[in-house]
Design a protein around this motif. Structure first.
Motif, PDB file in Angstrom:
ATOM      1  N   THR A  42       0.831  -1.207   0.000  1.00  0.00           N
ATOM      2  CA  THR A  42       0.000   0.000   0.000  1.00  0.00           C
ATOM      3  C   THR A  42       0.866   1.259   0.000  1.00  0.00           C
ATOM      4  O   THR A  42       0.519   2.250  -0.652  1.00  0.00           O
ATOM      5  CB  THR A  42      -0.962  -0.007   1.205  1.00  0.00           C
ATOM      6  N   LEU A  43       1.981   1.228   0.702  1.00  0.00           N
ATOM      7  CA  LEU A  43       2.909   2.369   0.650  1.00  0.00           C
ATOM      8  C   LEU A  43       3.461   2.552  -0.759  1.00  0.00           C
ATOM      9  O   LEU A  43       3.626   3.691  -1.223  1.00  0.00           O
ATOM     10  CB  LEU A  43       4.060   2.170   1.641  1.00  0.00           C
ATOM     11  N   THR A  44       3.735   1.445  -1.437  1.00  0.00           N
ATOM     12  CA  THR A  44       4.208   1.525  -2.823  1.00  0.00           C
ATOM     13  C   THR A  44       3.150   2.176  -3.708  1.00  0.00           C
ATOM     14  O   THR A  44       3.457   3.041  -4.530  1.00  0.00           O
ATOM     15  CB  THR A  44       4.565   0.121  -3.355  1.00  0.00           C
ATOM     16  N   VAL A  45       1.900   1.772  -3.536  1.00  0.00           N
ATOM     17  CA  VAL A  45       0.807   2.384  -4.291  1.00  0.00           C
ATOM     18  C   VAL A  45       0.718   3.872  -3.966  1.00  0.00           C
ATOM     19  O   VAL A  45       0.551   4.703  -4.866  1.00  0.00           O
ATOM     20  CB  VAL A  45      -0.533   1.670  -3.995  1.00  0.00           C
ATOM     21  N   LEU A  46       0.840   4.229  -2.698  1.00  0.00           N
ATOM     22  CA  LEU A  46       0.778   5.632  -2.284  1.00  0.00           C
ATOM     23  C   LEU A  46       1.910   6.437  -2.920  1.00  0.00           C
ATOM     24  O   LEU A  46       1.691   7.548  -3.421  1.00  0.00           O
ATOM     25  CB  LEU A  46       0.833   5.734  -0.758  1.00  0.00           C
ATOM     26  N   ILE A  47       3.098   5.896  -2.926  1.00  0.00           N
ATOM     27  CA  ILE A  47       4.247   6.582  -3.529  1.00  0.00           C
ATOM     28  C   ILE A  47       4.021   6.760  -5.034  1.00  0.00           C
ATOM     29  O   ILE A  47       4.301   7.833  -5.593  1.00  0.00           O
ATOM     30  CB  ILE A  47       5.556   5.820  -3.237  1.00  0.00           C
ATOM     31  N   ILE A  48       3.492   5.730  -5.695  1.00  0.00           N
ATOM     32  CA  ILE A  48       3.207   5.833  -7.122  1.00  0.00           C
ATOM     33  C   ILE A  48       2.159   6.919  -7.381  1.00  0.00           C
ATOM     34  O   ILE A  48       2.286   7.701  -8.329  1.00  0.00           O
ATOM     35  CB  ILE A  48       2.756   4.470  -7.688  1.00  0.00           C
ATOM     36  N   LEU A  49       1.136   6.981  -6.538  1.00  0.00           N
ATOM     37  CA  LEU A  49       0.117   8.028  -6.688  1.00  0.00           C
ATOM     38  C   LEU A  49       0.720   9.418  -6.531  1.00  0.00           C
ATOM     39  O   LEU A  49       0.435  10.325  -7.321  1.00  0.00           O
ATOM     40  CB  LEU A  49      -1.000   7.836  -5.660  1.00  0.00           C
ATOM     41  N   ILE A  50       1.561   9.589  -5.525  1.00  0.00           N
ATOM     42  CA  ILE A  50       2.189  10.898  -5.283  1.00  0.00           C
ATOM     43  C   ILE A  50       3.075  11.286  -6.462  1.00  0.00           C
ATOM     44  O   ILE A  50       3.025  12.429  -6.943  1.00  0.00           O
ATOM     45  CB  ILE A  50       2.969  10.890  -3.953  1.00  0.00           C
ATOM     46  N   ILE A  51       3.873  10.335  -6.951  1.00  0.00           N
ATOM     47  CA  ILE A  51       4.737  10.612  -8.098  1.00  0.00           C
ATOM     48  C   ILE A  51       3.905  10.966  -9.325  1.00  0.00           C
ATOM     49  O   ILE A  51       4.229  11.913 -10.055  1.00  0.00           O
ATOM     50  CB  ILE A  51       5.683   9.418  -8.371  1.00  0.00           C
ATOM     51  N   SER A  52       2.825  10.243  -9.543  1.00  0.00           N
ATOM     52  CA  SER A  52       1.985  10.530 -10.713  1.00  0.00           C
ATOM     53  C   SER A  52       1.342  11.915 -10.598  1.00  0.00           C
ATOM     54  O   SER A  52       1.203  12.626 -11.595  1.00  0.00           O
ATOM     55  CB  SER A  52       0.933   9.452 -10.913  1.00  0.00           C
ATOM     56  N   PHE A  53       0.949  12.321  -9.390  1.00  0.00           N
ATOM     57  CA  PHE A  53       0.398  13.659  -9.197  1.00  0.00           C
ATOM     58  C   PHE A  53       1.453  14.710  -9.519  1.00  0.00           C
ATOM     59  O   PHE A  53       1.180  15.714 -10.170  1.00  0.00           O
ATOM     60  CB  PHE A  53      -0.095  13.869  -7.780  1.00  0.00           C
ATOM     61  N   LEU A  54       2.678  14.491  -9.039  1.00  0.00           N
ATOM     62  CA  LEU A  54       3.738  15.458  -9.265  1.00  0.00           C
ATOM     63  C   LEU A  54       4.115  15.533 -10.750  1.00  0.00           C
ATOM     64  O   LEU A  54       4.334  16.618 -11.276  1.00  0.00           O
ATOM     65  CB  LEU A  54       4.968  15.099  -8.424  1.00  0.00           C
ATOM     66  N   ILE A  55       4.179  14.383 -11.406  1.00  0.00           N
ATOM     67  CA  ILE A  55       4.497  14.370 -12.838  1.00  0.00           C
ATOM     68  C   ILE A  55       3.369  15.019 -13.636  1.00  0.00           C
ATOM     69  O   ILE A  55       3.604  15.802 -14.552  1.00  0.00           O
ATOM     70  CB  ILE A  55       4.761  12.923 -13.329  1.00  0.00           C
ATOM     71  N   GLY A  56       2.129  14.701 -13.278  1.00  0.00           N
ATOM     72  CA  GLY A  56       0.987  15.261 -13.980  1.00  0.00           C
ATOM     73  C   GLY A  56       0.858  16.751 -13.790  1.00  0.00           C
ATOM     74  O   GLY A  56       0.315  17.453 -14.643  1.00  0.00           O
ATOM     75  N   HIS A  57       1.349  17.239 -12.664  1.00  0.00           N
ATOM     76  CA  HIS A  57       1.259  18.678 -12.374  1.00  0.00           C
ATOM     77  C   HIS A  57       2.217  19.481 -13.249  1.00  0.00           C
ATOM     78  O   HIS A  57       1.947  20.630 -13.561  1.00  0.00           O
ATOM     79  CB  HIS A  57       1.540  18.927 -10.899  1.00  0.00           C
ATOM     80  N   HIS A  58       3.329  18.870 -13.644  1.00  0.00           N
ATOM     81  CA  HIS A  58       4.336  19.609 -14.439  1.00  0.00           C
ATOM     82  C   HIS A  58       4.141  19.352 -15.874  1.00  0.00           C
ATOM     83  O   HIS A  58       3.989  18.840 -16.670  1.00  0.00           O
ATOM     84  CB  HIS A  58       5.740  19.236 -14.007  1.00  0.00           C
TER      85      HIS A  58
END
Length: 124
Positions: free
Chosen positions: A108-124
């Protein structure tokens, strides 16, 4: 079943109730904002933004909400729709930790990290 197991089971039941409330509340909020945005769009025949543009930052969305712009309300609804499962994952990490299920905590932490990274990538 010893006393500690009963307490953990009771806490897990509470967490499941909280997760259910978050999921329902998030979808309800998203729906409300989307409906208000749609009504504003239908009533005013105007998105509130020139051409095919729409608000993309939190500051633009908040300013648009204050000015009652249709697309700002719709973007807020989308934001709540995205935030809802994100919060579900955050609470699941805690739930699995309390159950002492290390494998699922890591997954679940891995999923959370992937979500955070995807948000950051999508934001830029």
């Amino acid at each position: 079943m010893n006393n500690e197991d009963k307490e953990t089971a009771a806490e897990m039941q509470q967490i499941e109730i909280i997760i259910g409330k978050i999921m329902r509340g998030g979808v309800f909020l998203a729906t409300c904002f989307m409906v208000v945005g749609l009504l504003l769009l239908l009533i005013t025949s105007n998105t509130g933004y020139p051409g095919t543009t729409f608000p993309t930052t939190i500051a633009e969305i908040i300013a648009g909400l204050a000015a009652f712009k249709a697309f700002a309300f719709m973007m807020t609804g989308i934001f709540f729709l995205i935030l809802t499962p994100f919060l579900r994952v955050v609470i699941s990490v805690y739930a699995f930790y309390k159950e002492k299920d290390a494998l699922y905590v890591y997954i679940t932490l891995t999923v959370l990290i992937i979500l955070i990274i995807s948000f950051l990538i999508g934001h830029h």
